[in-house]
Enzyme design. Structure first.
Site, mmCIF file in Angstrom:
data_model
loop_
_atom_site.group_PDB
_atom_site.id
_atom_site.type_symbol
_atom_site.label_atom_id
_atom_site.label_comp_id
_atom_site.label_asym_id
_atom_site.label_seq_id
_atom_site.Cartn_x
_atom_site.Cartn_y
_atom_site.Cartn_z
ATOM 1 N N TYR A 57 0.824 -1.218 0.000
ATOM 2 C CA TYR A 57 0.000 0.000 0.000
ATOM 3 C C TYR A 57 0.856 1.265 0.000
ATOM 4 C CZ TYR A 57 -4.042 -2.942 0.372
ATOM 5 O OH TYR A 57 -4.995 -3.888 0.083
ATOM 6 N N HIS A 112 -14.675 0.407 -0.486
ATOM 7 C CA HIS A 112 -13.507 -0.424 -0.180
ATOM 8 C C HIS A 112 -12.421 0.360 0.567
ATOM 9 C CE1 HIS A 112 -14.522 -3.601 -3.532
ATOM 10 N NE2 HIS A 112 -15.312 -3.661 -2.485
ATOM 11 N N GLU A 207 -15.344 -3.241 -22.497
ATOM 12 C CA GLU A 207 -15.989 -4.403 -23.122
ATOM 13 C C GLU A 207 -17.268 -4.731 -22.354
ATOM 14 O OE1 GLU A 207 -12.808 -7.144 -22.466
ATOM 15 O OE2 GLU A 207 -13.438 -7.524 -20.396
HETATM 16 P P1 OAD Z 1 -10.951 -4.968 -12.339
HETATM 17 O O1 OAD Z 1 -9.485 -4.862 -12.610
HETATM 18 O O2 OAD Z 1 -11.479 -6.291 -11.931
HETATM 19 O O3 OAD Z 1 -11.785 -4.517 -13.633
HETATM 20 C C1 OAD Z 1 -11.507 -3.325 -14.313
HETATM 21 C C2 OAD Z 1 -12.544 -3.159 -15.406
HETATM 22 O O4 OAD Z 1 -12.325 -1.912 -16.023
HETATM 23 C C3 OAD Z 1 -12.501 -4.224 -16.510
HETATM 24 O O5 OAD Z 1 -13.815 -4.705 -16.744
HETATM 25 C C4 OAD Z 1 -11.964 -3.461 -17.739
HETATM 26 O O6 OAD Z 1 -12.543 -3.920 -18.959
HETATM 27 C C5 OAD Z 1 -12.409 -2.053 -17.429
HETATM 28 N N1 OAD Z 1 -11.535 -1.009 -17.995
HETATM 29 C C6 OAD Z 1 -10.178 -0.986 -18.067
HETATM 30 N N2 OAD Z 1 -9.745 0.155 -18.602
HETATM 31 C C7 OAD Z 1 -10.849 0.901 -18.893
HETATM 32 C C8 OAD Z 1 -11.067 2.192 -19.457
HETATM 33 N N3 OAD Z 1 -10.059 2.972 -19.835
HETATM 34 N N4 OAD Z 1 -12.348 2.612 -19.604
HETATM 35 C C9 OAD Z 1 -13.393 1.839 -19.232
HETATM 36 N N5 OAD Z 1 -13.254 0.618 -18.675
HETATM 37 C C10 OAD Z 1 -12.003 0.146 -18.499
HETATM 38 O O7 OAD Z 1 -11.300 -3.829 -11.254
HETATM 39 P P2 OAD Z 1 -12.596 -3.677 -10.335
HETATM 40 O O8 OAD Z 1 -13.805 -4.233 -11.000
HETATM 41 O O9 OAD Z 1 -12.631 -2.272 -9.873
HETATM 42 O O10 OAD Z 1 -11.110 -4.926 -4.218
HETATM 43 O O11 OAD Z 1 -12.205 -4.607 -9.120
HETATM 44 C C11 OAD Z 1 -13.103 -4.715 -8.043
HETATM 45 C C12 OAD Z 1 -12.355 -4.987 -6.779
HETATM 46 O O12 OAD Z 1 -11.486 -6.103 -6.958
HETATM 47 C C13 OAD Z 1 -11.415 -3.881 -6.338
HETATM 48 O O13 OAD Z 1 -12.050 -2.827 -5.655
HETATM 49 C C14 OAD Z 1 -10.443 -4.605 -5.449
HETATM 50 C C15 OAD Z 1 -10.205 -5.809 -6.317
HETATM 51 O O14 OAD Z 1 -9.792 -6.958 -5.684
HETATM 52 C C16 OAD Z 1 -10.403 -5.103 -3.080
HETATM 53 O O15 OAD Z 1 -9.190 -5.011 -3.042
HETATM 54 C C17 OAD Z 1 -11.246 -5.422 -1.891
#
Ligand code: OAD
Length: 246
Positions: A57, A112, A207
């Site tokens: 972190y 979170h 996507e």
């Molecule tokens: P992810 O890394 O799982 O997903 C990111 C999403 O953003 C994907 O669906 C990509 O397609 C999309 N993406 C990437 N670049 C983009 C852009 N420029 N414009 C639009 N979309 C884009 O991240 P989260 O869904 O946020 O939790 O992950 C959820 C949680 O999992 C986080 O808060 C964290 C992690 O483990 C904890 O640590 C508790």
């Protein structure tokens, strides 16, 4: 959308901050390819090796506070929506960065937690932090070393402010998920809650994540979100002026 929404809930994920230079979690070069969740994002991992967790972190906090990292047009557009939308509005983020606030959003629910906060494990008091956290550091409330932890939610812990979020989901008529893969509950179930209570649901993402939203806008958040916000605000203004004309 069938009609102009009166109440909107927006959920953001790592994808909204990707164009600001912050890695997402599940991309091929994402954070979870380089680190094991069990080691750096669970209470058990912190108990086993707090130095490693602090290092993880601390490194991310230094990056967040470094010069090139700044809000992108998607963050700015959501701040504009909060300021100008005539109805009820709630912005919920899974992100622990402060880019929504830096873009001007005032009322952000960090479900979170926040990277720029730390917490005493004994008193649960929360403090602002911009430097590193270490196991040698003495806590400001209990005076002991080793009691401070990042104020972030780890796997197996309850996300923050859930009653407030659920209440808003039950009342909203439009729910929008931006830049989240829909892999982590409870956030991954928010669109179902909103839909069961009558809302339309929309995903804005690079996507289609296949999570069953009513509408999809595919593309980079920095391009798609400002365009969508402009349309929503224009429709909101038209609705306000036509109801004044009645
Ligand atoms: P992810 O890394 O799982 O997903 C990111 C999403 O953003 C994907 O669906 C990509 O397609 C999309 N993406 C990437 N670049 C983009 C852009 N420029 N414009 C639009 N979309 C884009 O991240 P989260 O869904 O946020 O939790 O992950 C959820 C949680 O999992 C986080 O808060 C964290 C992690 O483990 C904890 O640590 C508790």
């Amino acid at each position: 959308m069938h009609s102009m929404p009166e109440s909107v809930v927006i959920l953001t994920g790592a994808g909204i901050s990707a164009e600001s230079g912050i890695s997402t979690f599940r991309a091929a070069d994402g954070l979870w390819e380089q680190h094991r969740i069990e080691d750096v994002a669970t209470p058990e991992g912190f108990f086993r090796d707090p130095r490693l967790v602090h290092h993880f972190y601390n490194t991310r906090r230094r990056l967040l506070l470094s010069d090139p990292i700044r809000p992108n047009p998607a963050h700015t557009a959501l701040a504009r929506l909060e300021q100008q939308f005539g109805g009820e509005f709630l912005l919920v983020t899974q992100n622990i960065d402060n880019l929504h606030e830096r873009a001007g959003s005032r009322n952000v629910v960090h479900m979170h937690g926040e990277m720029l906060k730390m917490r005493c494990q004994i008193s649960e008091r929360v403090f602002d932090i911009r430097g590193d956290i270490s196991i040698e550091q003495r806590c400001r409330c209990c005076g002991e070393a080793g009691n401070l932890r990042p104020h972030v939610v780890w796997f197996g812990e309850m996300p923050l402010q859930m009653p407030r979020i659920i209440g808003a989901l039950e009342r909203c008529d439009l729910f929008i998920a931006i830049g989240t893969s829909g892999q982590v509950y409870p956030a991954a179930g928010f669109h179902d809650i909103a839909r069961r209570h009558g809302a339309e649901t929309m995903e804005i993402n690079l996507e289609d994540t296949g999570s069953g939203f009513d509408y999809h806008i595919c593309g980079k958040a920095g391009d798609t979100v400002p365009r969508f916000v402009d349309q929503l605000l224009e429709a909101d203004r038209n609705k306000a002026s036509s109801s004044r004309g009645k």
